[in-house]
Motif scaffolding. Structure first.
Motif, PDB file in Angstrom:
ATOM      1  N   GLY A   5     -15.675 -23.870 -45.580  1.00  0.00           N
ATOM      2  CA  GLY A   5     -14.305 -23.678 -46.071  1.00  0.00           C
ATOM      3  C   GLY A   5     -13.499 -24.972 -46.127  1.00  0.00           C
ATOM      4  N   GLU A   6     -13.751 -25.882 -45.196  1.00  0.00           N
ATOM      5  CA  GLU A   6     -12.995 -27.154 -45.199  1.00  0.00           C
ATOM      6  C   GLU A   6     -13.303 -27.961 -46.453  1.00  0.00           C
ATOM      7  OE1 GLU A   6     -10.697 -27.841 -43.159  1.00  0.00           O
ATOM      8  OE2 GLU A   6     -11.086 -26.194 -41.774  1.00  0.00           O
ATOM      9  N   ILE A   7     -14.526 -27.904 -46.908  1.00  0.00           N
ATOM     10  CA  ILE A   7     -14.900 -28.626 -48.134  1.00  0.00           C
ATOM     11  C   ILE A   7     -14.249 -27.945 -49.341  1.00  0.00           C
ATOM     12  CG2 ILE A   7     -16.828 -29.311 -49.629  1.00  0.00           C
ATOM     13  CD1 ILE A   7     -18.561 -29.621 -47.149  1.00  0.00           C
ATOM     14  N   GLN A   8     -14.210 -26.615 -49.311  1.00  0.00           N
ATOM     15  CA  GLN A   8     -13.552 -25.884 -50.406  1.00  0.00           C
ATOM     16  C   GLN A   8     -12.065 -26.268 -50.485  1.00  0.00           C
ATOM     17  OE1 GLN A   8     -14.453 -21.673 -50.854  1.00  0.00           O
ATOM     18  NE2 GLN A   8     -16.170 -21.824 -49.435  1.00  0.00           N
ATOM     19  N   ILE A   9     -11.421 -26.355 -49.332  1.00  0.00           N
ATOM     20  CA  ILE A   9      -9.993 -26.722 -49.315  1.00  0.00           C
ATOM     21  C   ILE A   9      -9.811 -28.118 -49.919  1.00  0.00           C
ATOM     22  CG2 ILE A   9      -8.066 -27.351 -47.767  1.00  0.00           C
ATOM     23  CD1 ILE A   9      -9.103 -25.082 -45.874  1.00  0.00           C
ATOM     24  N   LEU A  10     -10.661 -29.048 -49.497  1.00  0.00           N
ATOM     25  CA  LEU A  10     -10.560 -30.426 -50.009  1.00  0.00           C
ATOM     26  C   LEU A  10     -10.776 -30.490 -51.526  1.00  0.00           C
ATOM     27  CD1 LEU A  10     -12.388 -32.914 -47.640  1.00  0.00           C
ATOM     28  CD2 LEU A  10     -10.076 -33.081 -48.552  1.00  0.00           C
ATOM     29  N   ALA A  11     -11.751 -29.737 -51.998  1.00  0.00           N
ATOM     30  CA  ALA A  11     -12.036 -29.753 -53.444  1.00  0.00           C
ATOM     31  C   ALA A  11     -10.774 -29.333 -54.207  1.00  0.00           C
ATOM     32  CB  ALA A  11     -13.205 -28.819 -53.767  1.00  0.00           C
ATOM     33  N   GLU A  12     -10.127 -28.292 -53.727  1.00  0.00           N
ATOM     34  CA  GLU A  12      -8.945 -27.803 -54.438  1.00  0.00           C
ATOM     35  C   GLU A  12      -7.744 -28.738 -54.269  1.00  0.00           C
ATOM     36  OE1 GLU A  12      -8.747 -23.680 -53.203  1.00  0.00           O
ATOM     37  OE2 GLU A  12      -9.915 -23.129 -54.979  1.00  0.00           O
ATOM     38  N   GLU A  13      -7.589 -29.303 -53.098  1.00  0.00           N
ATOM     39  CA  GLU A  13      -6.441 -30.201 -52.860  1.00  0.00           C
ATOM     40  C   GLU A  13      -6.540 -31.508 -53.649  1.00  0.00           C
ATOM     41  OE1 GLU A  13      -5.095 -28.954 -48.325  1.00  0.00           O
ATOM     42  OE2 GLU A  13      -5.928 -30.935 -48.681  1.00  0.00           O
ATOM     43  N   THR A  14      -7.755 -31.875 -54.036  1.00  0.00           N
ATOM     44  CA  THR A  14      -7.932 -33.187 -54.679  1.00  0.00           C
ATOM     45  C   THR A  14      -8.184 -33.079 -56.182  1.00  0.00           C
ATOM     46  OG1 THR A  14     -10.286 -33.116 -54.098  1.00  0.00           O
ATOM     47  CG2 THR A  14      -8.818 -34.298 -52.581  1.00  0.00           C
ATOM     48  N   GLY A  15      -7.946 -31.905 -56.753  1.00  0.00           N
ATOM     49  CA  GLY A  15      -8.109 -31.757 -58.205  1.00  0.00           C
ATOM     50  C   GLY A  15      -9.532 -31.468 -58.637  1.00  0.00           C
ATOM     51  N   GLY A  16     -10.393 -31.160 -57.677  1.00  0.00           N
ATOM     52  CA  GLY A  16     -11.758 -30.735 -58.007  1.00  0.00           C
ATOM     53  C   GLY A  16     -11.791 -29.232 -58.204  1.00  0.00           C
ATOM     54  N   THR A  17     -12.950 -28.625 -57.953  1.00  0.00           N
ATOM     55  CA  THR A  17     -13.023 -27.174 -58.129  1.00  0.00           C
ATOM     56  C   THR A  17     -13.935 -26.536 -57.090  1.00  0.00           C
ATOM     57  OG1 THR A  17     -13.286 -25.428 -59.792  1.00  0.00           O
ATOM     58  CG2 THR A  17     -15.014 -27.085 -59.729  1.00  0.00           C
ATOM     59  N   VAL A  18     -13.690 -25.242 -56.862  1.00  0.00           N
ATOM     60  CA  VAL A  18     -14.614 -24.396 -56.107  1.00  0.00           C
ATOM     61  C   VAL A  18     -14.987 -23.288 -57.074  1.00  0.00           C
ATOM     62  CG1 VAL A  18     -14.975 -23.013 -54.054  1.00  0.00           C
ATOM     63  CG2 VAL A  18     -13.309 -24.869 -54.010  1.00  0.00           C
ATOM     64  N   ALA A  19     -16.268 -23.088 -57.303  1.00  0.00           N
ATOM     65  CA  ALA A  19     -16.649 -22.208 -58.399  1.00  0.00           C
ATOM     66  C   ALA A  19     -18.047 -21.630 -58.199  1.00  0.00           C
ATOM     67  CB  ALA A  19     -16.609 -23.007 -59.704  1.00  0.00           C
ATOM     68  N   ASP A  20     -18.429 -20.738 -59.147  1.00  0.00           N
ATOM     69  CA  ASP A  20     -19.817 -20.261 -59.168  1.00  0.00           C
ATOM     70  C   ASP A  20     -20.665 -21.305 -59.895  1.00  0.00           C
ATOM     71  OD1 ASP A  20     -19.437 -19.879 -61.918  1.00  0.00           O
ATOM     72  OD2 ASP A  20     -19.313 -17.702 -61.783  1.00  0.00           O
ATOM     73  N   SER A  21     -21.970 -21.065 -59.966  1.00  0.00           N
ATOM     74  CA  SER A  21     -22.849 -22.116 -60.496  1.00  0.00           C
ATOM     75  C   SER A  21     -22.567 -22.401 -61.972  1.00  0.00           C
ATOM     76  CB  SER A  21     -24.315 -21.756 -60.269  1.00  0.00           C
ATOM     77  OG  SER A  21     -24.627 -20.532 -60.860  1.00  0.00           O
ATOM     78  N   LEU A  22     -22.157 -21.397 -62.731  1.00  0.00           N
ATOM     79  CA  LEU A  22     -21.854 -21.617 -64.157  1.00  0.00           C
ATOM     80  C   LEU A  22     -20.607 -22.494 -64.307  1.00  0.00           C
ATOM     81  CD1 LEU A  22     -22.437 -20.984 -67.145  1.00  0.00           C
ATOM     82  CD2 LEU A  22     -20.963 -18.982 -66.920  1.00  0.00           C
ATOM     83  N   GLU A  23     -19.561 -22.146 -63.593  1.00  0.00           N
ATOM     84  CA  GLU A  23     -18.308 -22.904 -63.723  1.00  0.00           C
ATOM     85  C   GLU A  23     -18.422 -24.301 -63.120  1.00  0.00           C
ATOM     86  OE1 GLU A  23     -16.022 -22.157 -65.830  1.00  0.00           O
ATOM     87  OE2 GLU A  23     -17.167 -20.354 -66.218  1.00  0.00           O
ATOM     88  N   MET A  24     -19.263 -24.474 -62.115  1.00  0.00           N
ATOM     89  CA  MET A  24     -19.510 -25.828 -61.590  1.00  0.00           C
ATOM     90  C   MET A  24     -20.081 -26.709 -62.698  1.00  0.00           C
ATOM     91  SD  MET A  24     -21.214 -25.036 -57.855  1.00  0.00           S
ATOM     92  CE  MET A  24     -21.362 -26.704 -57.216  1.00  0.00           C
ATOM     93  N   ALA A  25     -21.027 -26.148 -63.459  1.00  0.00           N
ATOM     94  CA  ALA A  25     -21.650 -26.911 -64.559  1.00  0.00           C
ATOM     95  C   ALA A  25     -20.605 -27.259 -65.611  1.00  0.00           C
ATOM     96  CB  ALA A  25     -22.793 -26.104 -65.167  1.00  0.00           C
ATOM     97  N   ARG A  26     -19.792 -26.292 -65.976  1.00  0.00           N
ATOM     98  CA  ARG A  26     -18.760 -26.533 -66.993  1.00  0.00           C
ATOM     99  C   ARG A  26     -17.739 -27.576 -66.521  1.00  0.00           C
ATOM    100  NH1 ARG A  26     -19.261 -22.570 -70.913  1.00  0.00           N
ATOM    101  NH2 ARG A  26     -19.417 -20.457 -70.151  1.00  0.00           N
ATOM    102  N   PHE A  27     -17.277 -27.426 -65.295  1.00  0.00           N
ATOM    103  CA  PHE A  27     -16.222 -28.304 -64.787  1.00  0.00           C
ATOM    104  C   PHE A  27     -16.674 -29.762 -64.793  1.00  0.00           C
ATOM    105  CE2 PHE A  27     -13.862 -30.578 -61.556  1.00  0.00           C
ATOM    106  CZ  PHE A  27     -12.569 -30.125 -61.727  1.00  0.00           C
ATOM    107  N   GLY A  28     -17.888 -30.001 -64.308  1.00  0.00           N
ATOM    108  CA  GLY A  28     -18.403 -31.376 -64.236  1.00  0.00           C
ATOM    109  C   GLY A  28     -18.439 -32.039 -65.596  1.00  0.00           C
ATOM    110  N   SER A  29     -18.750 -31.255 -66.620  1.00  0.00           N
ATOM    111  CA  SER A  29     -18.850 -31.816 -67.975  1.00  0.00           C
ATOM    112  C   SER A  29     -17.467 -32.095 -68.563  1.00  0.00           C
ATOM    113  CB  SER A  29     -19.571 -30.836 -68.906  1.00  0.00           C
ATOM    114  OG  SER A  29     -20.856 -30.625 -68.423  1.00  0.00           O
ATOM    115  N   GLN A  30     -16.487 -31.339 -68.128  1.00  0.00           N
ATOM    116  CA  GLN A  30     -15.160 -31.473 -68.738  1.00  0.00           C
ATOM    117  C   GLN A  30     -14.253 -32.464 -68.019  1.00  0.00           C
ATOM    118  OE1 GLN A  30     -14.156 -27.338 -68.706  1.00  0.00           O
ATOM    119  NE2 GLN A  30     -15.401 -26.888 -70.511  1.00  0.00           N
ATOM    120  N   HIS A  31     -14.607 -32.839 -66.797  1.00  0.00           N
ATOM    121  CA  HIS A  31     -13.718 -33.703 -66.006  1.00  0.00           C
ATOM    122  C   HIS A  31     -13.985 -35.178 -66.315  1.00  0.00           C
ATOM    123  CE1 HIS A  31     -11.627 -35.415 -62.577  1.00  0.00           C
ATOM    124  NE2 HIS A  31     -10.999 -34.250 -62.475  1.00  0.00           N
ATOM    125  N   PRO A  32     -12.924 -36.004 -66.425  1.00  0.00           N
ATOM    126  CA  PRO A  32     -13.132 -37.409 -66.813  1.00  0.00           C
ATOM    127  C   PRO A  32     -13.669 -38.336 -65.705  1.00  0.00           C
ATOM    128  CG  PRO A  32     -10.791 -36.964 -66.499  1.00  0.00           C
ATOM    129  CD  PRO A  32     -11.500 -35.648 -66.352  1.00  0.00           C
TER     130      PRO A  32
END
Ligand code: 13P
Ligand code: SF4
Length: 345
Positions: free
Chosen positions: A57-84
């Motif tokens: 959970g601490e890693i999930q909190i950090l991901a969200e606080e820093t503009g990253g994402t917490v997601a399922d495997s499909l959305e993880m793939a999408r997010f990585g491709s769309q982020h600069p």
């Protein structure tokens, strides 16, 4: 049978506090110091944190606080491709990091540990899998995202639990026969939902396979108002008792959308962090991994997801180590079924 551990069903029916699931132990001071360090390093390294719902959970909190994402495997793939960001830090298991690298060859992809595997990925070694495909040239090869880059490179389609039924429905409508790997439970579920002709590989997830139907039935009797949420990597007799079957995102949505106050959840218990943060007033009960035939080896928490910690995340970013590297020939082949999946509507 003296090695069989039986635990009374009711003992699994406890109210779970957010972030309390198998959380690594840090002192408050150490946690704050590591979080600050990770935030600073993410900026310095032009990196973004992409985390799965099953990690600490601490890693999930950090991901969200820093503009990253917490997601399922499909959305993880999408997010990585769309982020600069030029570096993707993938907190999850190996296939998630590999998928990010296949889709983003120009980016650096690092992981808190490269040891975090997945029993499904391990169950389908490329030599055996490729030989099996060669024996069935008339079949369209559909693989789960939980596979190696080399297995994806041998496939026509990649799917996740979010889109597997829709994609196989589409292929079935075109008269295609399917060779499916590696999860036998998800394969059977897709076969039942779509009516497609499927050859199914004999792999399983160590976490989901451990859920026990008899004990679940008993738990439902004690909690008759609870809705039962099941990830489709679970055995058929567990899925049969579900009110909702779906990906991690689907199960989280069900907790917020359904009127029930209680939920029995058959998936990795790392998901409770997100469920609790979105619906703190609901009671979440772990589906039982104990009961007839239980060995409780995984106890509803993925041993590989659990390898991700604030400590190894900070070290990885500081040293820019644990980089995912994929052979370019394999990558070029593997990107095709992945992009087919991502553009499927
Ligand atoms: P999701 O795609 O639903 O996030 O599942 C990934 C996984 O590994 C489940 O065990
Ligand atoms: Fe693989 Fe199961 Fe872990 Fe998901 S929970 S990563 S399917 S071993």
């Amino acid at each position: 049978m003296n090695n069989v551990k039986t635990i009374p069903v009711q003992s699994t029916a406890e109210l779970l506090a957010p972030g309390s699931i198998d959380a690594p132990t840090y002192s408050v001071k150490e946690k704050a110091a590591l979080s600050e360090k990770i935030k600073r390093l993410l900026k310095e390294q032009d990196a973004v944190l992409v985390a799965h719902y099953y990690v600490d959970g601490e890693i999930q909190i950090l991901a969200e606080e820093t503009g990253g994402t917490v997601a399922d495997s499909l959305e993880m793939a999408r997010f990585g491709s769309q982020h600069p960001a030029s570096t993707l830090v993938v907190a999850g298991v190996r296939f998630m990091g590999e998928t990010a690298k296949i889709l983003n060859p120009e980016k650096t992809v690092i992981m808190p540990t490269l040891e975090a595997e997945c029993s499904l990925d391990i169950s389908a070694p490329i030599d055996k899998f490729s030989a099996y495909c060669d024996q069935h040239p008339d079949r369209t090869v559909v693989v789960y995202a939980n596979t190696s880059a080399a297995v994806k490179a041998r496939a026509d389609w990649v799917v996740t639990s979010s889109n597997a039924v829709a994609i196989v429905t589409h292929l079935h409508a075109q008269g295609e026969k399917i060779l499916w790997a590696p999860d036998k439970h998800l394969g059977r579920y897709i076969e039942q939902q779509t009516g497609a002709d499927m050859l199914i590989w004999d792999g399983a997830c160590v976490v989901h396979e451990a859920f026990k139907a008899d004990a679940l039935e008993n738990l439902k009797k004690h909690n008759p108002q609870a809705a039962v949420l099941v990830h489709p990597e679970s055995p058929e007799d567990v899925i049969a008792q579900a009110d909702v079957v779906g990906s991690t995102t689907r199960l989280i949505k069900a907790v917020t959308e359904l009127p029930n106050k209680q939920f029995i959840v058959a998936t990795d218990n790392g998901i409770f962090h997100k469920m609790k943060s979105m619906a703190g007033d609901k009671q979440l009960i772990e589906a039982p991994t104990a009961g007839v035939g239980a060995t409780c080896e995984s106890c509803a928490h993925c041993p590989w997801m659990a390898m991700n910690s604030l400590r190894n995340l900070a070290d990885t970013l500081e040293q820019m180590k644990n980089e995912i590297v994929i052979d370019e020939d394999i990558r070029i082949k593997a990107i095709q079924p992945l992009e087919r999946m991502l553009s499927f509507k």
